[in-house]
Scaffold this motif. Sequence first.
Motif, PDB file in Angstrom:
ATOM      1  N   ASP A 197       0.823  -1.214   0.000  1.00 54.09           N
ATOM      2  CA  ASP A 197       0.000   0.000   0.000  1.00 54.09           C
ATOM      3  C   ASP A 197       0.854   1.258   0.000  1.00 54.09           C
ATOM      4  O   ASP A 197       0.561   2.215  -0.696  1.00 54.09           O
ATOM      5  N   GLU A 198       1.879   1.287   0.869  1.00 54.67           N
ATOM      6  CA  GLU A 198       2.635   2.525   1.004  1.00 54.67           C
ATOM      7  C   GLU A 198       4.022   2.288   1.585  1.00 54.67           C
ATOM      8  O   GLU A 198       4.286   1.245   2.193  1.00 54.67           O
ATOM      9  N   VAL A 199       4.883   3.283   1.359  1.00 56.31           N
ATOM     10  CA  VAL A 199       6.214   3.324   1.964  1.00 56.31           C
ATOM     11  C   VAL A 199       6.299   4.645   2.731  1.00 56.31           C
ATOM     12  O   VAL A 199       5.983   5.695   2.193  1.00 56.31           O
ATOM     13  N   VAL A 200       6.682   4.553   3.987  1.00 57.20           N
ATOM     14  CA  VAL A 200       6.771   5.731   4.857  1.00 57.20           C
ATOM     15  C   VAL A 200       8.250   5.959   5.161  1.00 57.20           C
ATOM     16  O   VAL A 200       8.937   5.024   5.584  1.00 57.20           O
ATOM     17  N   PHE A 201       8.775   7.159   4.924  1.00 59.36           N
ATOM     18  CA  PHE A 201      10.192   7.380   5.217  1.00 59.36           C
ATOM     19  C   PHE A 201      10.395   8.689   5.966  1.00 59.36           C
ATOM     20  O   PHE A 201       9.625   9.638   5.815  1.00 59.36           O
TER      21      PHE A 201
END
Length: 384
Positions: A12-16
């Motif tokens: 769904d997503e990549v958080v950085f």
Amino acid sequence: MHRGRVVFGAMDEVVFGQPAAAAIVAQMDRLEAARAFLMVSGTLNRQTDEIEKIRAALGSHCVATFDAMPQHTPREAVIAATEQARAANADLIVTVGGGSITDGAKAVQLCLANDVRSVETIDSIRAVKGSAPAMRPPSVRQISVPTTIAGGEFSAIAGVTNQRSKVKEALRHDLAMPRAVILDAALTMHTPEWLFLSTGIRAVDHCVEGICSREAHPYADAQALHGLAMLAGGLPRVKADPRDLDARMDCMIGTWLSTGPLTAGVPMGASHGIGYVLGAGYGVPHGYTSCVMLPAVMRWNRPDNGDRQALVAVAMGQPGADAADVLDRFIRDLGMPRSLREVNVDAEHFDAIAQQAMATPWVPRNPRRIDGPNAVREILLLAA
């Protein structure tokens, strides 16, 4: 004319750039999960307070912690983790650690869904000749916080080692891919330097073999070329100053981009194929396999893909140079091993390694055709 097919994965997503503990809590809320099973690095759990911070942030939503996954993800540890997750009635797996833990959780998802309860019955979900058997999809999914940079968290494939045959086998399912990945550079400060830098070379290997593949295409190139440039810039900066969080984040994002070719259907080559055998059969750490094999594979392949290799040299800031030489020097300057001898693999094993490498998914798709074990042996001699 370009031909191909790009399949977008189930992430769904990549958080950085956010602290891991807060980002994990936010993912739990987003996914409406209530019972988190932590699969974490034993070192981080026992020697730092990082896992305790995550447990504190989760509170009663953390139902158990597993911290005993050895490197190369042996079947026995996968079953132990599965039984613990099953007993805890987990509804989400959260990994914090290196690739062996990430892959372990992918395997646990499939074991939970398919009622796999013993080392032997992992056979029922193992991919054979690249294709996975029919199986129930995982319903308990995972989110991953990587502390090394080999990039396995961006794939739907788990490498699990069969201790009896000493072979690393693939388990695969589209939904085995983590639903989210959280990149927190500060967490990697605890990762030993050799491990961070060598897994960074594993990510370089993803980029390079993707760029140099006969099946390369522009979508994958866009990610691999920029990922390689970020890694080529970031890894020496981490070596020079381990406290440089910006350099660490460049390496982590470069690693994310490095997985672009694989997830977009571009096969890897002989460096990855031979690396599988060295890891599972000879105990060579994942990243070291790329440090030792990649320049040798490039030299052997050069007659067939010199034009693509030229793109590698450009991305690494050395246009016109020989890509194998550029990689050789780059890996040496990071203080990594550059020969099979340095990782305790002697020539007496080359015949066996060459035979096993032919059975991996990548050696048959190497850009210069590999017709049999003798060709693999030529590459091994270049890396000796």
